[in-house]
Design an enzyme around this catalytic site. Sequence first.
Site, PDB file in Angstrom:
ATOM      1  NE  ARG B 124     -15.920  -0.670  35.832  1.00  0.00           N
ATOM      2  CZ  ARG B 124     -16.353  -1.001  37.050  1.00  0.00           C
ATOM      3  NH1 ARG B 124     -17.076  -0.161  37.756  1.00  0.00           N
ATOM      4  NH2 ARG B 124     -16.054  -2.159  37.570  1.00  0.00           N
ATOM      5  N   GLY B 184     -20.738  -2.502  45.893  1.00  0.00           N
ATOM      6  CA  GLY B 184     -20.706  -3.238  47.161  1.00  0.00           C
ATOM      7  C   GLY B 184     -21.757  -4.326  47.248  1.00  0.00           C
ATOM      8  CG  ASN B 252     -25.590  -8.833  43.015  1.00  0.00           C
ATOM      9  OD1 ASN B 252     -24.630  -8.185  42.582  1.00  0.00           O
ATOM     10  ND2 ASN B 252     -25.655  -9.241  44.269  1.00  0.00           N
ATOM     11  CG  ASP B 295     -23.209 -11.553  40.555  1.00  0.00           C
ATOM     12  OD1 ASP B 295     -23.732 -10.451  40.815  1.00  0.00           O
ATOM     13  OD2 ASP B 295     -21.973 -11.733  40.527  1.00  0.00           O
ATOM     14  CG  ASP B 297     -24.369  -7.078  39.127  1.00  0.00           C
ATOM     15  OD1 ASP B 297     -24.143  -6.224  39.982  1.00  0.00           O
ATOM     16  OD2 ASP B 297     -24.083  -8.290  39.273  1.00  0.00           O
ATOM     17  NE  ARG B 327     -23.136 -10.374  35.580  1.00  0.00           N
ATOM     18  CZ  ARG B 327     -22.356 -10.045  36.612  1.00  0.00           C
ATOM     19  NH1 ARG B 327     -22.205  -8.775  36.945  1.00  0.00           N
ATOM     20  NH2 ARG B 327     -21.721 -10.964  37.315  1.00  0.00           N
ATOM     21  CG  ASN B 386     -20.166  -7.810  33.852  1.00  0.00           C
ATOM     22  OD1 ASN B 386     -20.343  -6.795  34.483  1.00  0.00           O
ATOM     23  ND2 ASN B 386     -20.014  -8.990  34.446  1.00  0.00           N
TER      24      ASN B 386
END
Lengths: 253, 543
Positions: B124, B184, B252, B295, B297, B327, B386
Site C-alpha cells: 500500500r 497474517g 481479527n 473477521d 478487522d 468494518r 474496510n
Amino acid sequence: MRSLPVWALVALFLPPSFAQHGYTPGDVQDGEGLFIGNCAICHGPEGDAVPGVELARGKFKHASSDEELSQIIKNGIPGTAMPPGNFRGHELTALIAYLRSMSAAPPETVVLGNAARGKAIFEGKGQCLNCHRVSANGSYVGPELSDIGVARRAAQLERSILEPDAEILPENRSFRVVTQNGMEVTGRLFNLDTFTVQMMDSREQLRSFVKKDLKEFGFVKKSPMPSYRGKLSSEEVADVVAYLVTLRGGNRQ
Amino acid sequence: MKRAILLSLCASSLFAQVTFERILGADKEPQNWMTYSGTTFSGRYSLLSQITPKNVKDLELQWIYQASSLEKFEATSLVVDGILYTVQPPNDIVALDAATGRTFWTYTYKPSPDARPCCGHINRGLAILGNVLFMGTIDAHLLAVDAKNGHLLWDTPVAKAESGYALTHAPLVVKDKVIVGTAGGEFGIRGFLAAYDVRTGKEIWRFYTVPGPGEPGHETWGGDSWKTGGASVWVTGSYDPELNLTYWGTGNPGPDWNGDPRPGDNLYSDSVVALDADTGKLKWYYQFSPHDEFDHDSVQVPVLADLEWPDRTGQKKVRKLMLWANRNGIFYVLDRATGQFLSGKPFVEVNWMNGFDEKGRPIRAAGKIPTEDGTAIYPGSEGATNWYSPAYSPRTGLFYVSAWAAYASTFFRIPVTYTEGRVYAGGWPKSYVPDGRAAENLREENEGFGAVRAIDPLTGQRRWEFKMNDVTDAGILATASDLLFSGGREGYFYALDARNGALLWKATLGGVIASGPMTYSVDGRQYVSVAAGHSLFSFALKK
C-alpha cells in the site's frame, strides 16, 4: 581507439584459437555482464578468488573444453560451493566467450598497495567522495562505488584513475541540457525518451525536462573526473586501487 | 559572494531533505504528499484548490504508469518536490517525474517464495524521511532505499514469512523511527507493531497486539490461544505530536470464524491502540468488536480531528477526537487523549449488536454467531467498510467513507486446528457480493451496493450519499475546494461535490480502483492521481 571499452580491446587482440571458438565481441560483452552479476561474487572480478582456480589464466580445476565448462556452469560441481546456474543457451555461450576472452588477454599485473591507506586517500587527499558514493557516504553525482570491487578488475580501476576518459561505461556518461532561457544543467542521466529527459543535476536534484523546452541536449564526451596522474604518486594510486578492490557491497545490512 | 553561493547550496540541499518537521507541517506545502494519508492526522484532505467544482469537468489525463505486475495496485503514491514515489506490486519502488510520469529509477525486490499472504502480493505504499524511502515487503522485511538513486540502504527481517507474516501497509515515520505492523491474521500469527531506527534498521521497540503471560489483557485469551491470536496490523496509523501518541487499528482474532478455541474478549484484536511513540508503551485502547467471529478487522485509518464536542455540562469545547467508521458497521467518535468512547452510530445495516452499554461496549444481539448451518450477519465479512482510506474535510465538517450498504454474509463455522504457516480460519462466509475482483453485477440494491457516505461526526447522522451499483474498494480524497475524489470496483474514477454528493465529473479507468486517490502540484499545476487495475493515472486541468 582510446574510447573503446575493455571487451572491445580484448576482442581486437584475440588470438586465432579464440576466434576459432566462434565468439563475437558482442558475446564477450554480454558474458562480462553475466560474469559480474553472477560469478564475480565468489570468483572475484579477476577470476582468481577461488583457491586453485584462475579463470583469467585459463586455469580450471574440472574442465578444459567449452563443452565441459558449459556443463559445470549449468550443473555446478556437487560437493563444492559451485552451484548449478540457471542460464539459457546464449547466456552460456556468452559466459564461456567471456571466460575465454579473459585468458586470451590475461590481466595486466597491477600493483595493489595498502587498502587502509587507500581508504584514507580516497576520503581525504583524493576528494573522491565529492563525486562518488560508497555505502551511505559521499555524493550521488558520479558512479556509486559501493560494490565496484565486484564489478571491475584492478587493471580497469587503475586505468580509470589515471585515464578517466579511456573507458566510460554507457550508464556513467554525463548528460548536459541547455534550456531555452540559457540555463545549463549537467549531470547523471536516468532516462532519455523521444520527448523528455530525466537526470540528476550536479546539486543532486532529480530533474525532468521536456525536450521542446531545451535548446540543446546530449552526452558529454569527456569524463568529468580529473586524471590523478601526477596528482597521486604511483604508490598512492596502488593504495587506492587496493581499497577499491575491497568494496564488495558488504557494508549494506 | 562565496558565502552566498555556499548558503544557497545548503538551502537547496536542505529543501530536498524531508525532515520530520516538514511531515508534521505538511499543510504548509500542499504541493507535496509526504505520508500515506497526506498528514499524520490522516484526513486525506488537501489544501490544493486549483481544481474546483466549476472547472473539474476540464480534467484531462496527463499520464499513465503501467505496472509490470498483475497484482492489485493498492499503493498511495508519495510526492516530494516534483518526484513521485510509488510501489509496483509486490515490492518494486519506482521514482517518476510527477508531471510526465517518466521513470527516474526502479528498485526491484524479489520476495521469498515463502511469502503466503491471504489476499494477494500487494503493497500500500511508502514512508519517507530525509532522502530515504521505507517499504515493508510481502515476505516481512522492512527496507530502506535511497530516494535519490533507488539503492538499498538496509534490509531488516521483521518476522517469518513462512509462518504467515507479511508487511503490506505503508510504514509511518515518527521522529527518528519507522513504525510497521504485521499482516497474517488468517494464519494464526501473533500480531505486533515495531519501531526501527531510520538510520540503521535496528528495532527500538515492539508492542504485541496479543499480550503475553503476565501482561495486562493476557487474561482475555483462554489457554494457549494467545500464541496464535492474530490481531494483525495492515493499514497505516496516525500520530498526534502534542500527545506523542501513535494510533493503530488491529485485525481479527484467529481463528477468524470460530471463536471457541479463544474464549474471552481477545485483546487487542479489532481495537485501536494508542502507543507512546518513543517507547511503544500502551497508553490506552478501545476494542470495537470484543470476541469477533466475523473477521471485522479494525484496520481503518485513524482520522484525527479537533472538534467542538459537548462536555458533561453540555458546554461545547474543542476536543481532541478520533473519527472511525469501522468494518463492523458503526461510526465511532473517541477522545484520542484518553480513549473514552463518546458515540457510536451505525452507518449501514447492522444486526450483530443492539447499541452500547454505559462504558461503550457493544451489546451483542442474541443468536448472531457463526453456526454449522450458517447465520446471516450485517455487515458481511468484507465489512461495512474496510482498509479504504476515509476522508475528513474541516471545511464541510463531514467525514466521508466508502461503504458497503445492505450487505450481509452467511457465516459458517467448522472445527479448526492450528498448523504453522497454514490458514487458520475455522469457517467461511458466503455472500451475494463476491469478495474478490469485479465481476458482472447481477445484484439488486437490497443484495448489497457501494456508496460514498457523508457523516456528520457530531451527530453520527448521514448527510448525503453517492450510490454505486457495485461495491467499492476505493479510498476518498477531499480538497479545500470542496471536491471529493473516489472510485469503485466498476472502474470509474469520479469527482463529487463534498457539500452534497453531486457527481461533477467521471473517467472510465477500466480496472478496479483499490487505492486511495491523492493530489499534488508541480510548477503551480494541480494533479489528482489514483491507481486502477494495474496502472497509475494522473489528471490535471487542460492547459
